[in-house]
Motif scaffolding. Structure first.
Motif, PDB file in Angstrom:
ATOM      1  N   VAL B   7       0.853  -1.187   0.000  1.00 30.32           N
ATOM      2  CA  VAL B   7       0.000   0.000   0.000  1.00 30.32           C
ATOM      3  C   VAL B   7       0.888   1.236   0.000  1.00 30.32           C
ATOM      4  O   VAL B   7       1.757   1.381   0.862  1.00 30.32           O
ATOM      5  CB  VAL B   7      -0.936   0.024   1.228  1.00 30.32           C
ATOM      6  N   SER B   8       0.666   2.119  -0.975  1.00 25.97           N
ATOM      7  CA  SER B   8       1.441   3.355  -1.015  1.00 25.97           C
ATOM      8  C   SER B   8       0.545   4.548  -0.708  1.00 25.97           C
ATOM      9  O   SER B   8      -0.672   4.473  -0.798  1.00 25.97           O
ATOM     10  CB  SER B   8       2.095   3.541  -2.389  1.00 25.97           C
ATOM     11  N   VAL B   9       1.187   5.629  -0.298  1.00 26.10           N
ATOM     12  CA  VAL B   9       0.505   6.918  -0.148  1.00 26.10           C
ATOM     13  C   VAL B   9       1.067   7.843  -1.213  1.00 26.10           C
ATOM     14  O   VAL B   9       2.284   8.004  -1.312  1.00 26.10           O
ATOM     15  CB  VAL B   9       0.722   7.503   1.259  1.00 26.10           C
ATOM     16  N   ASP B  10       0.204   8.389  -2.049  1.00 27.33           N
ATOM     17  CA  ASP B  10       0.635   9.321  -3.091  1.00 27.33           C
ATOM     18  C   ASP B  10       0.041  10.684  -2.822  1.00 27.33           C
ATOM     19  O   ASP B  10      -1.129  10.800  -2.431  1.00 27.33           O
ATOM     20  CB  ASP B  10       0.193   8.814  -4.472  1.00 27.33           C
ATOM     21  N   GLN B  73      -7.301  13.218   3.102  1.00 31.67           N
ATOM     22  CA  GLN B  73      -7.397  12.032   2.262  1.00 31.67           C
ATOM     23  C   GLN B  73      -8.275  12.325   1.060  1.00 31.67           C
ATOM     24  O   GLN B  73      -9.315  12.968   1.182  1.00 31.67           O
ATOM     25  CB  GLN B  73      -7.971  10.856   3.059  1.00 31.67           C
ATOM     26  N   LEU B  74      -7.826  11.843  -0.099  1.00 31.55           N
ATOM     27  CA  LEU B  74      -8.552  12.115  -1.338  1.00 31.55           C
ATOM     28  C   LEU B  74      -9.388  10.898  -1.722  1.00 31.55           C
ATOM     29  O   LEU B  74     -10.612  10.943  -1.687  1.00 31.55           O
ATOM     30  CB  LEU B  74      -7.543  12.454  -2.429  1.00 31.55           C
ATOM     31  N   GLN B  75      -8.737   9.820  -2.076  1.00 27.92           N
ATOM     32  CA  GLN B  75      -9.428   8.621  -2.518  1.00 27.92           C
ATOM     33  C   GLN B  75      -8.417   7.491  -2.575  1.00 27.92           C
ATOM     34  O   GLN B  75      -7.203   7.737  -2.553  1.00 27.92           O
ATOM     35  CB  GLN B  75     -10.041   8.850  -3.910  1.00 27.92           C
ATOM     36  N   THR B  76      -8.905   6.264  -2.699  1.00 23.30           N
ATOM     37  CA  THR B  76      -8.026   5.106  -2.787  1.00 23.30           C
ATOM     38  C   THR B  76      -8.197   4.457  -4.149  1.00 23.30           C
ATOM     39  O   THR B  76      -9.325   4.264  -4.607  1.00 23.30           O
ATOM     40  CB  THR B  76      -8.329   4.115  -1.652  1.00 23.30           C
ATOM     41  N   TYR B  77      -7.090   4.149  -4.790  1.00 23.04           N
ATOM     42  CA  TYR B  77      -7.080   3.614  -6.149  1.00 23.04           C
ATOM     43  C   TYR B  77      -6.536   2.201  -6.087  1.00 23.04           C
ATOM     44  O   TYR B  77      -5.457   1.976  -5.551  1.00 23.04           O
ATOM     45  CB  TYR B  77      -6.226   4.507  -7.051  1.00 23.04           C
ATOM     46  N   GLY B  78      -7.297   1.283  -6.675  1.00 24.22           N
ATOM     47  CA  GLY B  78      -6.896  -0.095  -6.459  1.00 24.22           C
ATOM     48  C   GLY B  78      -7.012  -1.061  -7.604  1.00 24.22           C
ATOM     49  O   GLY B  78      -6.869  -2.251  -7.381  1.00 24.22           O
ATOM     50  N   TYR B  79      -7.245  -0.602  -8.843  1.00 32.61           N
ATOM     51  CA  TYR B  79      -7.369  -1.628  -9.875  1.00 32.61           C
ATOM     52  C   TYR B  79      -6.025  -2.314 -10.066  1.00 32.61           C
ATOM     53  O   TYR B  79      -4.956  -1.699  -9.964  1.00 32.61           O
ATOM     54  CB  TYR B  79      -7.905  -1.056 -11.190  1.00 32.61           C
ATOM     55  N   PRO B  80      -6.064  -3.615 -10.330  1.00 30.02           N
ATOM     56  CA  PRO B  80      -4.849  -4.435 -10.195  1.00 30.02           C
ATOM     57  C   PRO B  80      -3.700  -4.036 -11.111  1.00 30.02           C
ATOM     58  O   PRO B  80      -2.544  -4.224 -10.754  1.00 30.02           O
ATOM     59  CB  PRO B  80      -5.353  -5.848 -10.507  1.00 30.02           C
ATOM     60  N   ASP B  81      -3.961  -3.462 -12.291  1.00 29.23           N
ATOM     61  CA  ASP B  81      -2.840  -3.212 -13.201  1.00 29.23           C
ATOM     62  C   ASP B  81      -2.416  -1.748 -13.226  1.00 29.23           C
ATOM     63  O   ASP B  81      -1.881  -1.268 -14.216  1.00 29.23           O
ATOM     64  CB  ASP B  81      -3.201  -3.678 -14.614  1.00 29.23           C
ATOM     65  N   VAL B  91      -3.334   4.993  -1.605  1.00 30.89           N
ATOM     66  CA  VAL B  91      -4.201   5.923  -0.892  1.00 30.89           C
ATOM     67  C   VAL B  91      -3.699   7.326  -1.227  1.00 30.89           C
ATOM     68  O   VAL B  91      -2.590   7.700  -0.838  1.00 30.89           O
ATOM     69  CB  VAL B  91      -4.173   5.689   0.628  1.00 30.89           C
ATOM     70  N   ALA B  92      -4.502   8.081  -1.979  1.00 29.58           N
ATOM     71  CA  ALA B  92      -4.068   9.409  -2.392  1.00 29.58           C
ATOM     72  C   ALA B  92      -4.461  10.449  -1.352  1.00 29.58           C
ATOM     73  O   ALA B  92      -5.549  10.382  -0.777  1.00 29.58           O
ATOM     74  CB  ALA B  92      -4.680   9.765  -3.738  1.00 29.58           C
ATOM     75  N   TYR B  93      -3.548  11.384  -1.112  1.00 34.16           N
ATOM     76  CA  TYR B  93      -3.818  12.524  -0.250  1.00 34.16           C
ATOM     77  C   TYR B  93      -3.716  13.797  -1.067  1.00 34.16           C
ATOM     78  O   TYR B  93      -2.883  13.909  -1.969  1.00 34.16           O
ATOM     79  CB  TYR B  93      -2.835  12.567   0.934  1.00 34.16           C
ATOM     80  N   LEU B  94      -4.583  14.747  -0.728  1.00 31.63           N
ATOM     81  CA  LEU B  94      -4.541  16.064  -1.359  1.00 31.63           C
ATOM     82  C   LEU B  94      -3.859  17.030  -0.412  1.00 31.63           C
ATOM     83  O   LEU B  94      -4.194  17.088   0.773  1.00 31.63           O
ATOM     84  CB  LEU B  94      -5.961  16.544  -1.665  1.00 31.63           C
ATOM     85  N   GLY B  95      -2.884  17.801  -0.932  1.00 30.82           N
ATOM     86  CA  GLY B  95      -2.205  18.819  -0.137  1.00 30.82           C
ATOM     87  C   GLY B  95      -2.372  20.182  -0.775  1.00 30.82           C
ATOM     88  O   GLY B  95      -2.197  20.323  -1.984  1.00 30.82           O
TER      89      GLY B  95
END
Lengths: 220, 220
Positions: B7-10, B73-81, B91-95
């Motif tokens: 799991v990464s945070v972008d 927190q913005l949204q979580t992106y999870g499609y496999p490819d 897990v994306a964060y907005l700054g």
DNA sequence: CCAAAAGTGTTTGGCGTACACCCATGG
DNA sequence: CCATGGGTGTACGCCAAACACTTTTGG
């Protein structure tokens, strides 16, 4: 090197039944939190998209396969001690459903949100985040109709708004607002007297996603 | 049994500089997507909360330690490819940041959002989701001031709104709206003539999180 | 005929927009 | 004195709240 984490999808499925906003929950019969109410959830599979995982949990764990439930991502919860056994990251989804019978086979039941005070893990907080999201969604989208059966009257839609927001609305102004909103309601031509009084026109959900102008809830 | 996933945070860190809404990005120097722009990100550690991971990535990878950046927190992106090498949940964060110098040590730079067409992975989509979130946040919260330095004039705040929304606003009505909004701006008593003309009063961010009434952006 | 609920018309007040106008500085 | 931008006053129009009123059924 790269930490690997179990990831679950948890569903906050809401409906309006009777006079209460209710959530789809089950009673845990094993520790931890034995006897507490819990949201339906499941671990996502390695090859599975997040929306697909949410739909699978809705069908298999929540016992609502193929039901017309609007699902959208809510938020992700990740503090390490959410689950006392091991760290689990949870991607919560919000579901808005009409008043369907809860699956007894899946041991699910509808419980009024206000009575769900003792819940397992951080599920109370997740559910209340979903409730707040639903309340604001009614303001600027047409998703109030997601709580209604396929055909419904303006008064039934108004009762949805009144119960979700917890306030009474003026029937006449509400009627004018929703019937004037472009793409919100499609007349079916049929009427019903199931609420008594003068026959009410029946509508279906229109194609509009967003409401212009929004239906702002009264604030005091 | 239970699938384990990295799991990464972008971070979608935005600022207003010059005449453009800009994002903090770096140019990848290795495959995949060599030469493409990418958001700063990092894997979350096993004992790390999500907000803590976002703050760590902001400090270590984005090169903005201790900067006054509003993170949510913005949204979580999870499609496999998403990532061609292996499945990664993000897990994306907005700054939202004031116009700070980008860290050369971390190889980061500010690039106007409109020019970031070729980005790595699904980062373009994540960034645009963040931009849309920022645009609507300006409507009903006081976060526009997060793009400004600690002390700023009403005109500087208005230019933030104009650039984020991409439309010109009436200076006089804008002035009245923001100065009347409870808790939005706190007068410092000082003035500046850095924009020329009559001296403008300087303000600090007030305590209000939400704006009542909201600053609705003009829609045509 | 009466009760009950659907649906319409009308008044009124608040708020946002548009814009005329004045204020305070630099050059 | 003029250009430039900061800040205020005001008229107008739209929209939503409030509510009187008509319509259409069941009993």
């Amino acid at each position: 090197m790269v930490p690997l984490i179990p990831v679950s999808v948890d569903l906050v499925v809401l409906t309006v039944r009777g006079q209460a906003l209710s959530a789809l929950v089950w009673r845990r019969d094993n520790p931890p939190y034995e006897g507490h109410w819990a949201l339906s959830g499941g671990f996502i599979q390695l090859d599975e998209d997040l929306p697909a995982a949410a739909a699978r949990v809705l069908a298999e764990r929540a016992g609502l396969p193929g039901a017309p439930v609007h699902l959208e991502q809510l938020q992700t919860y990740g503090y390490p001690d959410r689950d006392p056994r091991r760290r689990v990251l949870s991607v919560a989804y919000l579901g808005l459903a009409p008043d369907l019978p809860a699956s007894t086979e899946a041991h699910m039941s509808w419980q009024p949100v206000e009575e769900l005070t003792a819940m397992a893990f951080d599920h109370r907080r997740i559910m209340m985040d979903g409730v707040e999201r639903a309340r604001s969604k009614l303001e600027y989208t047409s998703l109030g109709a997601a709580f209604c059966p396929p055909e419904f009257t303006v008064a039934e839609l108004r009762r949805v708004y009144e119960i979700v927001w917890g306030r009474l609305l003026d029937p006449r102004n509400f009627h004018r607002k929703v019937t004037n909103a472009e793409g919100f309601l499609i007349p079916t031509g049929r009427t019903t007297t199931r609420d008594g009084g003068r026959p009410a026109k029946l509508y279906r959900r229109g194609p509009a996603e967003n409401l212009h102008p929004p239906m702002l809830r009264p604030r005091d």
